[in-house]
Design a protein around this motif. Sequence first.
Motif, PDB file in Angstrom:
ATOM      1  N   LEU A 231       0.798  -1.012  -0.022  1.00  0.00           N
ATOM      2  CA  LEU A 231       0.064   0.031   0.499  1.00  0.00           C
ATOM      3  C   LEU A 231       0.903   1.136   0.232  1.00  0.00           C
ATOM      4  O   LEU A 231       1.574   1.321   0.994  1.00  0.00           O
ATOM      5  CB  LEU A 231      -0.979   0.050   1.056  1.00  0.00           C
ATOM      6  CG  LEU A 231      -2.145  -0.723   1.017  1.00  0.00           C
ATOM      7  CD1 LEU A 231      -3.271  -0.738   2.159  1.00  0.00           C
ATOM      8  CD2 LEU A 231      -3.136  -0.816   0.046  1.00  0.00           C
ATOM      9  N   ILE A 232       0.124   1.497  -0.681  1.00  0.00           N
ATOM     10  CA  ILE A 232       0.994   3.275  -0.712  1.00  0.00           C
ATOM     11  C   ILE A 232       0.104   4.799  -0.491  1.00  0.00           C
ATOM     12  O   ILE A 232      -0.696   4.655  -1.201  1.00  0.00           O
ATOM     13  CB  ILE A 232       1.887   3.239  -2.371  1.00  0.00           C
ATOM     14  CG1 ILE A 232       2.548   2.418  -2.842  1.00  0.00           C
ATOM     15  CG2 ILE A 232       2.454   4.994  -2.119  1.00  0.00           C
ATOM     16  CD1 ILE A 232       2.945   3.011  -4.397  1.00  0.00           C
ATOM     17  N   ALA A 233       0.639   5.202   0.143  1.00  0.00           N
ATOM     18  CA  ALA A 233      -0.248   6.317   0.615  1.00  0.00           C
ATOM     19  C   ALA A 233      -0.615   7.773   0.048  1.00  0.00           C
ATOM     20  O   ALA A 233       0.710   7.885  -0.171  1.00  0.00           O
ATOM     21  CB  ALA A 233      -0.601   6.847   2.494  1.00  0.00           C
ATOM     22  N   ARG A 234      -0.998   8.423  -0.772  1.00  0.00           N
ATOM     23  CA  ARG A 234      -1.066   9.848  -1.220  1.00  0.00           C
ATOM     24  C   ARG A 234      -1.724  10.858  -1.307  1.00  0.00           C
ATOM     25  O   ARG A 234      -3.003  10.472  -0.174  1.00  0.00           O
ATOM     26  CB  ARG A 234      -0.743   9.154  -3.048  1.00  0.00           C
ATOM     27  CG  ARG A 234      -2.593   9.656  -3.073  1.00  0.00           C
ATOM     28  CD  ARG A 234      -2.737   9.128  -4.542  1.00  0.00           C
ATOM     29  NE  ARG A 234      -4.136   9.809  -5.284  1.00  0.00           N
ATOM     30  CZ  ARG A 234      -4.880   8.047  -5.584  1.00  0.00           C
ATOM     31  NH1 ARG A 234      -4.012   7.299  -4.732  1.00  0.00           N
ATOM     32  NH2 ARG A 234      -6.200   8.652  -5.907  1.00  0.00           N
ATOM     33  N   GLU A 235      -2.038  11.780  -1.436  1.00  0.00           N
ATOM     34  CA  GLU A 235      -2.432  12.966  -0.764  1.00  0.00           C
ATOM     35  C   GLU A 235      -2.724  13.369   0.945  1.00  0.00           C
ATOM     36  O   GLU A 235      -3.891  13.057   0.964  1.00  0.00           O
ATOM     37  CB  GLU A 235      -4.251  13.320  -1.555  1.00  0.00           C
ATOM     38  CG  GLU A 235      -3.808  12.573  -3.375  1.00  0.00           C
ATOM     39  CD  GLU A 235      -5.351  12.519  -3.532  1.00  0.00           C
ATOM     40  OE1 GLU A 235      -6.257  12.980  -2.907  1.00  0.00           O
ATOM     41  OE2 GLU A 235      -5.625  11.467  -5.210  1.00  0.00           O
ATOM     42  N   VAL A 236      -2.023  12.731   1.045  1.00  0.00           N
ATOM     43  CA  VAL A 236      -1.768  12.929   3.071  1.00  0.00           C
ATOM     44  C   VAL A 236      -2.099  14.248   3.429  1.00  0.00           C
ATOM     45  O   VAL A 236      -1.673  14.078   4.510  1.00  0.00           O
ATOM     46  CB  VAL A 236      -0.898  11.746   2.735  1.00  0.00           C
ATOM     47  CG1 VAL A 236      -0.877  10.768   3.004  1.00  0.00           C
ATOM     48  CG2 VAL A 236       0.856  12.764   2.882  1.00  0.00           C
ATOM     49  N   MET A 237      -1.398  15.321   3.109  1.00  0.00           N
ATOM     50  CA  MET A 237      -1.299  16.861   3.570  1.00  0.00           C
ATOM     51  C   MET A 237      -2.979  17.105   3.367  1.00  0.00           C
ATOM     52  O   MET A 237      -3.743  17.205   2.321  1.00  0.00           O
ATOM     53  CB  MET A 237      -0.813  17.734   2.771  1.00  0.00           C
ATOM     54  CG  MET A 237       0.597  17.186   3.277  1.00  0.00           C
ATOM     55  SD  MET A 237       1.212  16.582   4.827  1.00  0.00           S
ATOM     56  CE  MET A 237       3.519  16.237   4.400  1.00  0.00           C
ATOM     57  N   PRO A 242      -0.332  20.943  10.115  1.00  0.00           N
ATOM     58  CA  PRO A 242       0.849  21.061  10.230  1.00  0.00           C
ATOM     59  C   PRO A 242       1.506  19.618   9.758  1.00  0.00           C
ATOM     60  O   PRO A 242       0.891  18.379   9.378  1.00  0.00           O
ATOM     61  CB  PRO A 242       1.740  21.036  10.787  1.00  0.00           C
ATOM     62  CG  PRO A 242       0.554  20.820  11.974  1.00  0.00           C
ATOM     63  CD  PRO A 242      -0.861  21.394  11.618  1.00  0.00           C
ATOM     64  N   ALA A 243       2.659  19.259   9.262  1.00  0.00           N
ATOM     65  CA  ALA A 243       3.371  17.762   8.952  1.00  0.00           C
ATOM     66  C   ALA A 243       3.758  17.032  10.136  1.00  0.00           C
ATOM     67  O   ALA A 243       3.415  15.572  10.064  1.00  0.00           O
ATOM     68  CB  ALA A 243       4.097  18.187   7.933  1.00  0.00           C
ATOM     69  N   THR A 244       3.897  18.013  10.825  1.00  0.00           N
ATOM     70  CA  THR A 244       4.419  16.553  11.933  1.00  0.00           C
ATOM     71  C   THR A 244       3.132  16.250  13.002  1.00  0.00           C
ATOM     72  O   THR A 244       2.985  15.403  13.244  1.00  0.00           O
ATOM     73  CB  THR A 244       4.664  18.326  13.402  1.00  0.00           C
ATOM     74  OG1 THR A 244       3.559  19.150  13.471  1.00  0.00           O
ATOM     75  CG2 THR A 244       5.909  18.624  12.638  1.00  0.00           C
ATOM     76  N   ASP A 245       1.978  16.642  12.392  1.00  0.00           N
ATOM     77  CA  ASP A 245       0.462  16.121  12.908  1.00  0.00           C
ATOM     78  C   ASP A 245      -0.131  14.676  11.723  1.00  0.00           C
ATOM     79  O   ASP A 245      -0.645  13.420  11.712  1.00  0.00           O
ATOM     80  CB  ASP A 245      -0.289  17.116  12.921  1.00  0.00           C
ATOM     81  CG  ASP A 245      -0.208  17.509  14.187  1.00  0.00           C
ATOM     82  OD1 ASP A 245       0.262  17.110  15.302  1.00  0.00           O
ATOM     83  OD2 ASP A 245      -0.866  18.937  14.556  1.00  0.00           O
ATOM     84  N   ALA A 246       0.236  15.280  10.534  1.00  0.00           N
ATOM     85  CA  ALA A 246       0.020  14.336   8.720  1.00  0.00           C
ATOM     86  C   ALA A 246       0.283  13.326   9.254  1.00  0.00           C
ATOM     87  O   ALA A 246      -0.202  12.250   8.601  1.00  0.00           O
ATOM     88  CB  ALA A 246       0.016  15.907   7.949  1.00  0.00           C
ATOM     89  N   LEU A 269      11.217  18.879   1.887  1.00  0.00           N
ATOM     90  CA  LEU A 269      11.442  18.186   2.247  1.00  0.00           C
ATOM     91  C   LEU A 269      12.399  17.753   2.709  1.00  0.00           C
ATOM     92  O   LEU A 269      12.213  17.372   4.001  1.00  0.00           O
ATOM     93  CB  LEU A 269      12.476  17.971   0.558  1.00  0.00           C
ATOM     94  CG  LEU A 269      12.600  16.610   0.489  1.00  0.00           C
ATOM     95  CD1 LEU A 269      12.190  15.138   0.755  1.00  0.00           C
ATOM     96  CD2 LEU A 269      13.976  16.574  -0.435  1.00  0.00           C
ATOM     97  N   LEU A 270      13.188  18.739   3.941  1.00  0.00           N
ATOM     98  CA  LEU A 270      14.314  17.947   5.263  1.00  0.00           C
ATOM     99  C   LEU A 270      13.447  18.203   5.946  1.00  0.00           C
ATOM    100  O   LEU A 270      13.391  17.123   6.693  1.00  0.00           O
ATOM    101  CB  LEU A 270      14.995  19.829   4.932  1.00  0.00           C
ATOM    102  CG  LEU A 270      16.654  18.947   6.196  1.00  0.00           C
ATOM    103  CD1 LEU A 270      17.012  17.977   6.250  1.00  0.00           C
ATOM    104  CD2 LEU A 270      16.836  20.856   6.059  1.00  0.00           C
ATOM    105  N   SER A 271      12.514  18.958   5.927  1.00  0.00           N
ATOM    106  CA  SER A 271      11.199  18.825   7.574  1.00  0.00           C
ATOM    107  C   SER A 271      10.849  17.437   7.720  1.00  0.00           C
ATOM    108  O   SER A 271      10.369  16.414   8.861  1.00  0.00           O
ATOM    109  CB  SER A 271      10.709  20.147   7.749  1.00  0.00           C
ATOM    110  OG  SER A 271       9.365  20.278   8.629  1.00  0.00           O
ATOM    111  N   ASN A 272      10.225  17.099   6.362  1.00  0.00           N
ATOM    112  CA  ASN A 272       9.490  16.245   6.444  1.00  0.00           C
ATOM    113  C   ASN A 272      10.504  14.824   6.617  1.00  0.00           C
ATOM    114  O   ASN A 272      10.385  13.629   7.269  1.00  0.00           O
ATOM    115  CB  ASN A 272       8.827  15.776   4.885  1.00  0.00           C
ATOM    116  CG  ASN A 272       7.624  16.364   4.429  1.00  0.00           C
ATOM    117  OD1 ASN A 272       7.202  17.370   5.280  1.00  0.00           O
ATOM    118  ND2 ASN A 272       7.465  16.861   3.741  1.00  0.00           N
ATOM    119  N   LEU A 273      11.624  14.573   6.052  1.00  0.00           N
ATOM    120  CA  LEU A 273      12.755  14.173   6.171  1.00  0.00           C
ATOM    121  C   LEU A 273      12.812  13.574   7.647  1.00  0.00           C
ATOM    122  O   LEU A 273      13.350  12.606   8.570  1.00  0.00           O
ATOM    123  CB  LEU A 273      13.884  14.870   5.771  1.00  0.00           C
ATOM    124  CG  LEU A 273      14.427  13.638   4.086  1.00  0.00           C
ATOM    125  CD1 LEU A 273      15.226  13.922   3.133  1.00  0.00           C
ATOM    126  CD2 LEU A 273      13.537  12.274   4.058  1.00  0.00           C
TER     127      LEU A 273
END
Length: 279
Positions: A231-237, A242-246, A269-273
């Motif tokens: 399974l690959i999840a997309r449209e996750v935001m 914020p990405a820290t919650d999503a 990108l760096l934040s997500n990593l």
Amino acid sequence: MSEVLPLVSLGKTGLQVSPLGLGCSKIASLSTRATPAQIDRLLNMAWDGGVRFFDTADIYGQGDSERKLAAIAARQGAVICTKAGLALTASQTAVRLIKPVMRPLLARMRGARKVAANARAASEIHDLDRQRLTKRLEQSLRRLRRDQVDIFLLHSPPRDALRDGALFDLLDQFRARGLAHAVGVSCQTLEDAHWIAQQNRVQVLQIPLRATGLAAAAPILEQAQKAGIGLIAREVMATGIPATDALPPLLRDARIAVTLTGTTNASHLLSNLNIARSL
């Protein structure tokens, strides 16, 4: 970057993937603000940070997204997922020829990039003709400079187009010919994904999924896990989240192999990593 992401299994495909994937729909589009050099740096930053899953499609950037990914696709361990089944009208296809001229103009016109992106989205049509799908996969492989793509997905097909099984047969042929290691469907809805999983014809499903929808998605998540479907999840935001919650709830869920984040912004990108590495 000294820390990289751990690899996980993508269902029963035999592929090892990073739990954080990079969605590459915008890396070569007319509405992208980043320059080609900045995109190259972004892709290398993703790789250096441990991203080993890159998602593209033949219509992204009128094929230029795949061309941009060719250097990454040549690297050992890179898992490339491409898609076909959506097409653009002739006017949008021709846009690729004038991108170098249009990009500077759009940068100076307020709201022009949004208009261009909306026009492109409105021009998308389904094209699931089996001969044309075969040709388009072969063209994708040439752009990626690969003999085989790791994953090939039908791009958001209506469920009715799948009912007679002919498109599943075509996917089987792609695997038998060695054009794709694993095949599946990028689904419009979770309900479509549930129905497709029941057919036992695919190895991979891509689904729209946000952290707030995990409970509602439990049936397809559990069904896919039991069947060994990756399974690959997309449209996750989501806007305002914020990405820290999503990201963390999806990245922690063992039923989801890859969580896609599409960005052309290096700081995002760096934040997500950093989020993925902290879990």
